[in-house]
Design a protein around this motif. Structure first.
Motif, PDB file in Angstrom:
ATOM      1  N   TYR A 112       0.845  -1.194   0.000  1.00  0.00           N
ATOM      2  CA  TYR A 112       0.000   0.000   0.000  1.00  0.00           C
ATOM      3  C   TYR A 112       0.878   1.241   0.000  1.00  0.00           C
ATOM      4  O   TYR A 112       1.948   1.247   0.595  1.00  0.00           O
ATOM      5  N   ARG A 113       0.391   2.298  -0.640  1.00  0.00           N
ATOM      6  CA  ARG A 113       1.084   3.587  -0.623  1.00  0.00           C
ATOM      7  C   ARG A 113       0.017   4.676  -0.638  1.00  0.00           C
ATOM      8  O   ARG A 113      -0.868   4.667  -1.487  1.00  0.00           O
ATOM      9  N   GLY A 114       0.103   5.605   0.313  1.00  0.00           N
ATOM     10  CA  GLY A 114      -0.857   6.701   0.354  1.00  0.00           C
ATOM     11  C   GLY A 114      -1.014   7.254   1.753  1.00  0.00           C
ATOM     12  O   GLY A 114      -0.244   6.943   2.657  1.00  0.00           O
ATOM     13  N   ALA A 115      -2.018   8.113   1.936  1.00  0.00           N
ATOM     14  CA  ALA A 115      -2.335   8.688   3.246  1.00  0.00           C
ATOM     15  C   ALA A 115      -3.179   7.679   4.013  1.00  0.00           C
ATOM     16  O   ALA A 115      -4.382   7.604   3.831  1.00  0.00           O
ATOM     17  N   ALA A 116      -2.541   6.921   4.857  1.00  0.00           N
ATOM     18  CA  ALA A 116      -3.187   5.762   5.475  1.00  0.00           C
ATOM     19  C   ALA A 116      -4.145   6.104   6.613  1.00  0.00           C
ATOM     20  O   ALA A 116      -5.131   5.415   6.798  1.00  0.00           O
ATOM     21  N   TYR A 157       3.614   0.709   2.852  1.00  0.00           N
ATOM     22  CA  TYR A 157       3.547  -0.549   3.598  1.00  0.00           C
ATOM     23  C   TYR A 157       4.193  -1.671   2.797  1.00  0.00           C
ATOM     24  O   TYR A 157       4.051  -1.721   1.577  1.00  0.00           O
ATOM     25  N   PHE A 158       4.884  -2.559   3.518  1.00  0.00           N
ATOM     26  CA  PHE A 158       5.548  -3.703   2.903  1.00  0.00           C
ATOM     27  C   PHE A 158       5.135  -4.987   3.620  1.00  0.00           C
ATOM     28  O   PHE A 158       4.794  -4.971   4.798  1.00  0.00           O
ATOM     29  N   VAL A 175       7.392   4.407   6.685  1.00  0.00           N
ATOM     30  CA  VAL A 175       7.626   3.119   6.042  1.00  0.00           C
ATOM     31  C   VAL A 175       7.212   2.079   7.075  1.00  0.00           C
ATOM     32  O   VAL A 175       7.771   2.024   8.170  1.00  0.00           O
ATOM     33  N   MET A 176       6.213   1.283   6.726  1.00  0.00           N
ATOM     34  CA  MET A 176       5.633   0.343   7.679  1.00  0.00           C
ATOM     35  C   MET A 176       5.752  -1.092   7.187  1.00  0.00           C
ATOM     36  O   MET A 176       5.702  -1.354   5.987  1.00  0.00           O
TER      37      MET A 176
END
Length: 79
Positions: free
Chosen positions: A9-13, A23-24, A68-69
């Motif tokens: 995922y990539r964005g304003a979470a 997210y990884f 980075v999560m």
């Protein structure tokens, strides 16, 4: 990513206060990554333990609000 870690995922979470969170599908070895990366003092470890909102652990910048999560637990560990 060269080691096979997948971005999930990539964005304003969370809120407008979050800028870009990536997210990884990996558990970050926080101590190992921190010592290798030599992050500035504005980068902190972030951990969410609430299973209702989704557990996570990674690195959060208090200046730019990017993060980075990774996963809180699992088989894939990134050092």
């Amino acid at each position: 990513m060269a080691a096979g870690v997948k971005e999930t995922y990539r964005g304003a979470a969370w809120t407008d206060n979050c800028r870009e969170w990536v997210y990884f599908n990996v558990v970050f070895d926080i101590d190992s990554v921190s010592s290798r990366m030599n992050f500035p003092s504005c980068v902190r470890v972030h951990e969410n333990l609430d299973p209702k909102s989704g557990t996570e652990r990674g690195f959060y910048c208090t200046t730019c609000h990017d993060a980075v999560m990774g996963l809180l637990s699992g088989d894939k560990v990134y050092r």
